[in-house]
Design a protein around this motif. Structure first.
Motif, short mmCIF file in Angstrom:
data_model
loop_
_atom_site.label_atom_id
_atom_site.label_comp_id
_atom_site.label_asym_id
_atom_site.label_seq_id
_atom_site.Cartn_x
_atom_site.Cartn_y
_atom_site.Cartn_z
N ALA A 104 8.69 -4.20 4.50
CA ALA A 104 9.43 -3.77 3.32
C ALA A 104 8.93 -2.38 2.95
O ALA A 104 7.78 -2.02 3.22
N CYS A 105 9.82 -1.61 2.32
CA CYS A 105 9.43 -0.27 1.89
C CYS A 105 10.29 0.13 0.70
O CYS A 105 11.37 -0.43 0.47
N GLY A 106 9.81 1.09 -0.04
CA GLY A 106 10.55 1.60 -1.18
C GLY A 106 9.60 2.33 -2.11
O GLY A 106 8.38 2.30 -1.92
N GLY A 107 10.16 2.97 -3.11
CA GLY A 107 9.31 3.68 -4.05
C GLY A 107 10.10 4.38 -5.12
O GLY A 107 11.24 4.02 -5.41
N TRP A 108 9.49 5.39 -5.66
CA TRP A 108 10.11 6.14 -6.74
C TRP A 108 9.90 7.62 -6.48
O TRP A 108 9.11 8.00 -5.63
N THR A 165 28.69 -1.20 7.78
CA THR A 165 27.31 -1.51 8.18
C THR A 165 26.83 -0.52 9.23
O THR A 165 25.70 0.00 9.14
N ALA A 166 27.65 -0.24 10.23
CA ALA A 166 27.26 0.71 11.28
C ALA A 166 27.03 2.10 10.70
O ALA A 166 26.06 2.79 11.08
N ALA A 167 27.88 2.52 9.78
CA ALA A 167 27.72 3.84 9.16
C ALA A 167 26.44 3.89 8.33
O ALA A 167 25.69 4.87 8.38
N ALA A 168 26.16 2.84 7.58
CA ALA A 168 24.94 2.80 6.78
C ALA A 168 23.71 2.83 7.68
O ALA A 168 22.73 3.52 7.38
N ALA A 169 23.75 2.09 8.79
CA ALA A 169 22.61 2.06 9.72
C ALA A 169 22.37 3.45 10.32
O ALA A 169 21.22 3.81 10.61
N ARG A 170 23.42 4.21 10.47
CA ARG A 170 23.27 5.55 11.05
C ARG A 170 22.83 6.59 10.01
O ARG A 170 21.98 7.43 10.28
N TYR A 171 23.44 6.56 8.82
CA TYR A 171 23.26 7.65 7.87
C TYR A 171 22.32 7.37 6.70
O TYR A 171 21.94 8.29 5.98
N MET A 172 21.93 6.13 6.49
CA MET A 172 21.11 5.82 5.32
C MET A 172 19.71 5.36 5.69
O MET A 172 19.01 4.78 4.85
N ARG A 201 0.85 -1.19 0.00
CA ARG A 201 0.00 0.00 0.00
C ARG A 201 0.88 1.24 0.00
O ARG A 201 2.09 1.16 0.28
N ALA A 202 0.30 2.37 -0.33
CA ALA A 202 1.02 3.63 -0.26
C ALA A 202 1.33 3.95 1.20
O ALA A 202 0.49 3.74 2.08
N ALA A 203 2.52 4.43 1.44
CA ALA A 203 2.90 4.85 2.79
C ALA A 203 2.15 6.12 3.16
O ALA A 203 1.82 6.94 2.29
N VAL A 204 1.89 6.27 4.45
CA VAL A 204 1.23 7.47 4.98
C VAL A 204 2.11 8.05 6.10
O VAL A 204 2.97 7.35 6.63
N PRO A 205 1.91 9.32 6.43
CA PRO A 205 2.76 9.93 7.46
C PRO A 205 2.83 9.14 8.77
O PRO A 205 3.88 9.12 9.42
N ALA A 206 1.76 8.46 9.15
CA ALA A 206 1.77 7.69 10.40
C ALA A 206 2.75 6.51 10.34
O ALA A 206 3.06 5.92 11.37
N ASP A 207 3.23 6.17 9.15
CA ASP A 207 4.19 5.06 8.98
C ASP A 207 5.64 5.45 9.23
O ASP A 207 6.51 4.58 9.29
N VAL A 208 5.95 6.73 9.33
CA VAL A 208 7.34 7.19 9.31
C VAL A 208 8.21 6.50 10.37
O VAL A 208 9.32 6.04 10.06
N LEU A 209 7.76 6.41 11.59
CA LEU A 209 8.59 5.78 12.63
C LEU A 209 8.80 4.30 12.35
O LEU A 209 9.90 3.77 12.56
N ARG A 210 7.77 3.63 11.84
CA ARG A 210 7.91 2.20 11.52
C ARG A 210 8.82 2.01 10.30
O ARG A 210 9.58 1.05 10.23
N ILE A 211 8.76 2.93 9.35
CA ILE A 211 9.66 2.86 8.19
C ILE A 211 11.11 3.05 8.65
O ILE A 211 12.00 2.31 8.23
N ALA A 212 11.35 4.03 9.52
CA ALA A 212 12.71 4.27 10.02
C ALA A 212 13.25 3.04 10.74
O ALA A 212 14.41 2.64 10.53
N ALA A 213 12.42 2.42 11.56
CA ALA A 213 12.85 1.21 12.28
C ALA A 213 13.15 0.08 11.30
O ALA A 213 14.13 -0.65 11.46
N LEU A 214 12.30 -0.08 10.29
CA LEU A 214 12.53 -1.12 9.28
C LEU A 214 13.83 -0.87 8.53
O LEU A 214 14.62 -1.79 8.31
N MET A 215 14.06 0.38 8.11
CA MET A 215 15.28 0.70 7.36
C MET A 215 16.52 0.30 8.16
O MET A 215 17.42 -0.36 7.64
#
Length: 180
Positions: A71-75, A40-47, A9-23
């Motif tokens: 899972a998340c992603g888009g264009w 890996t540690a640098a990517a986990a912090r900055y990406m 489904r399309a992401a919504v603003p209420a998903d932001v914290l869950r998206i950050a945790a997933l990333m």
């Protein structure tokens, strides 16, 4: 207990914290197969900072499994190529679909949900939406864990690069493109 199939489904603003945790979890789960501990540690912090502009534009998707974002992603129809690419003045500039490629952005899958077609489904949705918006090409900057998915989807390698992170770590990356 049965495992619920994820729903795209399309992401919504209420998903932001869950998206950050997933990333962050995705990087910690998947990057060690391709990168050393420091990378890996640098990517986990900055990406792993969600780009809320993608959500606001309606071009970012999540796979939701019983309330968990797995899972998340888009264009993007904007100029920014990848998370952490800096705050360039042109990042929010709308791209011209007739002359510029759309961008695939911020693809992450939780380690225990990989190899189930979730990334491919996000790419399918992104390609269809970008095509409908008039774009003729998709481009992306892949981190090494994503390269096999993008290749299997039909993206071709343009160049290998070193992605600079704010702490001086450089991650291997691959610039790729896909004709719509």
């Amino acid at each position: 207990m049965a495992i619920m199939e994820p729903v795209l489904r399309a992401a919504v603003p209420a998903d932001v914290l869950r998206i950050a945790a997933l990333m962050r979890q995705s990087v910690l789960d998947v990057f060690p197969q391709f990168h050393n501990e420091t990378e890996t540690a640098a990517a986990a912090r900055y990406m792993t900072e969600p780009d809320t502009v993608l959500i606001d534009d309606g071009t970012y998707y999540v796979h939701d499994a019983a309330g968990e974002v797995v899972a998340c992603g888009g264009w993007s129809k904007r100029d920014k190529l990848y998370t952490g690419s800096g705050a360039a003045p042109s990042d929010d500039r709308l791209l011209d679909p007739a002359t510029e490629p759309a961008r695939v952005r911020a693809m992450f899958v939780r380690g225990d949900w990989t190899r189930r077609g979730l990334g491919r489904a996000i790419l399918d949705a992104s390609a269809a939406a970008a095509r409908a918006a008039g774009f003729r090409t998709l481009v992306l900057m892949a981190t090494l864990p994503g390269v096999p998915l993008y290749r299997s989807f039909g993206f071709r390698e343009v160049a290998r690069v070193a992605l600079p992170l704010p702490n001086g770590v450089r991650l291997g990356g691959v610039s790729m493109e896909y004709g719509l």
